[in-house]
Structures are given as C-alpha cells and as structure tokens.
Motif scaffolding. Structure first.
Motif, PDB file in Angstrom:
ATOM      1  N   THR A   1       0.838  -1.198   0.000  1.00 51.31           N
ATOM      2  CA  THR A   1       0.000   0.000   0.000  1.00 51.31           C
ATOM      3  C   THR A   1       0.871   1.244   0.000  1.00 51.31           C
ATOM      4  OG1 THR A   1      -1.842   1.083   1.143  1.00 51.31           O
ATOM      5  CG2 THR A   1      -0.181   0.064   2.530  1.00 51.31           C
TER       6      THR A   1
ATOM      7  N   PHE B   1      -1.083   5.698   3.708  1.00 49.20           N
ATOM      8  CA  PHE B   1      -2.162   4.867   4.250  1.00 49.20           C
ATOM      9  C   PHE B   1      -1.640   3.973   5.378  1.00 49.20           C
ATOM     10  CE2 PHE B   1      -4.910   1.002   3.987  1.00 49.20           C
ATOM     11  CZ  PHE B   1      -6.104   1.603   4.346  1.00 49.20           C
TER      12      PHE B   1
ATOM     13  N   GLN C   1      -2.828   3.992   9.330  1.00 52.04           N
ATOM     14  CA  GLN C   1      -3.369   2.797   9.978  1.00 52.04           C
ATOM     15  C   GLN C   1      -2.519   2.346  11.165  1.00 52.04           C
ATOM     16  OE1 GLN C   1      -6.330   1.053   8.817  1.00 52.04           O
ATOM     17  NE2 GLN C   1      -6.484   3.034   7.817  1.00 52.04           N
TER      18      GLN C   1
ATOM     19  N   HIS D   1     -11.638  -6.168   1.155  1.00 48.82           N
ATOM     20  CA  HIS D   1     -11.592  -4.755   1.536  1.00 48.82           C
ATOM     21  C   HIS D   1     -10.847  -3.973   0.458  1.00 48.82           C
ATOM     22  CE1 HIS D   1     -12.458  -6.011   5.789  1.00 48.82           C
ATOM     23  NE2 HIS D   1     -11.820  -7.094   5.369  1.00 48.82           N
ATOM     24  N   TYR D   2     -11.208  -2.694   0.341  1.00 47.43           N
ATOM     25  CA  TYR D   2     -10.576  -1.848  -0.675  1.00 47.43           C
ATOM     26  C   TYR D   2     -10.348  -0.461  -0.102  1.00 47.43           C
ATOM     27  CZ  TYR D   2     -10.450   1.349  -4.661  1.00 47.43           C
ATOM     28  OH  TYR D   2     -10.114   2.354  -5.528  1.00 47.43           O
ATOM     29  N   SER D   3      -9.210   0.148  -0.428  1.00 45.73           N
ATOM     30  CA  SER D   3      -8.954   1.525  -0.029  1.00 45.73           C
ATOM     31  C   SER D   3      -8.462   2.328  -1.219  1.00 45.73           C
ATOM     32  CB  SER D   3      -7.911   1.595   1.089  1.00 45.73           C
ATOM     33  OG  SER D   3      -7.438   2.927   1.210  1.00 45.73           O
TER      34      SER D   3
ATOM     35  N   VAL E   1      -7.543   5.508  -1.012  1.00 44.35           N
ATOM     36  CA  VAL E   1      -6.396   6.285  -0.519  1.00 44.35           C
ATOM     37  C   VAL E   1      -5.132   5.426  -0.521  1.00 44.35           C
ATOM     38  CG1 VAL E   1      -5.456   7.550   1.450  1.00 44.35           C
ATOM     39  CG2 VAL E   1      -7.906   7.674   0.944  1.00 44.35           C
ATOM     40  N   GLY E   2      -5.286   4.170  -0.066  1.00 44.83           N
ATOM     41  CA  GLY E   2      -4.135   3.275   0.034  1.00 44.83           C
ATOM     42  C   GLY E   2      -3.775   2.624  -1.289  1.00 44.83           C
TER      43      GLY E   2
END
Lengths: 110, 188
Positions: free
Chosen positions: B60, B64, B68, B144-146, B148-149
């Motif tokens: 990532t 991000f 986290q 899951h998906y980001s 931003v990341g």
C-alpha cells in the motif's frame, strides 16, 4: 609475556578479520549453477548464476523519522502486534531482505 | 513475504541473476538452493520441492500504512536512498490507456483459497460498495478496498488477514491460469 599475549590476540583478531572479509567477499561474488532462465522469456538451461548479497537485520526507524513520500509504495506487515513497513524502493534494490520481528525470522520479497 | 525458517532451520537469502517462469530467484546461504521469490518454493538444490510459509502482508501507500499504524517501524538503507516507487497517476476507476503489461489499470488483488483463485482488479473494486462478503472454496472471505491506500486485502470470518498479493493481471494469470476474475458488472 603480557606483550606476547596481546600480540597473539592482535594476530588472532587480524586473522579472523581476514576470514570474515573473505567470507563476505565469497558471498558478494559467489555463483550458483542451476537449470533456470538466463533472461526473461528465455529457455530453461544450465546457467551459472551470479548471486548478490542481500541485507541482513536492516536498520529501522520510527514513522516520524522516516523520509518517505506519502504516495510511494511499501510492503507492510503486523506480526506479534508489531507493525513494520518495507519501502518498495529498498526491496526493489535487493529483491529480498533478511529481517526478524519479535521471534519470527522474515523474508520480505519483491 | 515469507517466514524464512522451515522445519527448525533458519535460512538467509541472497538474490540471483537468473529467473524461473519469468520470476526472480533467491538463493539461501546455508545450502545454495535456488528458490522462486514469487512462490516461496525451492526449484533447485538440496531444498528442492519444499516451500516457505507465506505471511499476510499489505502492499500500500506509505501515507495509508502510516495512518493505519502510527507506531510502525520502517526499514531504511543508510547511504542509499533509492528511488520512490509509485504508481504513475493511478486513480482506480478512472480510464487511462498506457497500453503495456505495466498498465496500472490492470493492478488488482490476487488470492488463492481452498484450491480456488480469484483476481479483483482495483478498477472494478472502485465501482462497488466495499467491503464485499463472498465465499471462496467453502471459506467465507471479506474483500476490503482503499482508494487512498491504492490497495485491497482480504480477511477470513474471524477477521484474520489472509495471504494475498497485489499484482498486475498478466503476472497473476501466468501463475494462476485457472483464476476467476471479479467484475462489477454493468452499471444500473
């Protein structure tokens, strides 16, 4: 007598230094023969591969001490509750790094 | 990402100039066996046929990861800065045409569970509501998906992170030719 002893110690130290350097050099310069591809898309053949030394127990810093760009990529992992990030900029230099987090010996690869 | 111990033995790896299946190779100092860096499996030498245990990791952006995990440690190499590794202008869900195998519009999350392999292009994940609940090889998996990341990851029903990889579609396909591909489907 004391002088002789310290001389012996010095020689022993010097010799072990030579041995360590030789071992380090061996690793830097060693080759391994295997049936692999010499280049991308190439046939599998008998290749004398050059083997290059990868880092062992790399230095780490805190997030505040790190000088990375926000949008650059890292490979992250949480192990035994401890988060660690390996910037791809370094993994790309070596393909593999030999680290240890807690009791776990780790090999991040790229 | 692998644990570099196997059957009570610890291995230290260097990197080699050759390839196997177009993937890079690493060589252990203890037995000079040659291992596939992508599969974590020894392809030649005394350890041939054995495999290292893969560890769940997340590729990532630094921004991000740091958000986290504010208490994270970060590897540095003194005296060598290297060059920051970024996707070029990659905004999942927005069309670009770069036209080569490193086309960032083909980046996705690859995972293999219970004999089934799946590839989730980030472009497709950007079009749907995430996380996604699904079943892969009899196991309940959450994707899951980001944005931003610039990344995606998967967890099991207990919330444990699964072993996955962020890869180009072409690279994933060469390794898992039977892979299924996630598609958001036609928009309503």
């Amino acid at each position: 007598m004391r002088k002789l002893c310290s001389l012996a110690v010095l020689i022993a130290l010097a010799l072990s230094g030579v041995a360590m350097n030789a071992a380090a050099q061996d690793r830097q310069q060693r080759t391994v023969r295997a049936r692999v591809q010499a280049h991308p898309g190439g046939p599998v053949e008998d290749v004398e591969m050059e083997v290059h030394e990868a880092p062992v127990d790399p230095k780490t810093v805190t997030a505040d001490e790190a000088t990375l760009e926000d949008d650059e990529l890292v490979l992250g992992l949480v192990i035994e509750g401890e988060p660690i990030a390996y910037p791809i900029r370094y993994l790309a230099m070596y393909e593999v790094v030999n680290d240890r987090v807690g009791d776990t010996p780790l090999a991040p690869t790229w | 990402m692998y644990a570099r111990n196997l059957g009570g033995r610890e291995f230290t790896f260097d990197f080699a100039s050759g390839l196997m299946d177009d993937n890079l190779l690493i060589v252990d100092r203890e037995t000079d066996s040659v291992w596939s860096q992508l599969a974590g499996q020894a392809v030649s030498g005394q350890m041939e046929g054995t495999a290292l245990e893969a560890m769940p990791s997340l590729q990532t952006t630094w921004g991000f990861w740091r958000q986290q995990h504010p208490d994270t440690r970060v590897m540095v190499v003194e005296g060598r800065d290297g060059r920051p590794y970024q996707y070029q202008d990659f905004v999942p869900g927005e069309r670009r045409s770069r036209g080569d195998e490193h086309d960032t519009s083909t980046v996705g999350l690859g995972l293999a569970v219970g004999g089934e392999s799946w590839f989730y292009p980030l472009d497709e994940l950007a079009k749907v509501v995430t996380p996604i609940e699904t079943t892969i090889g009899d196991q309940q998996v959450t994707i899951h998906y980001s944005a931003v990341g610039l990344t995606a990851w998967a967890t099991d029903e207990s919330g444990n992170t699964l072993v996955t990889v962020i890869a180009y579609r072409r690279g994933w396909t060469s390794f898992f030719p039977e892979s299924n591909y996630f598609s958001a489907g036609p928009l309503p």
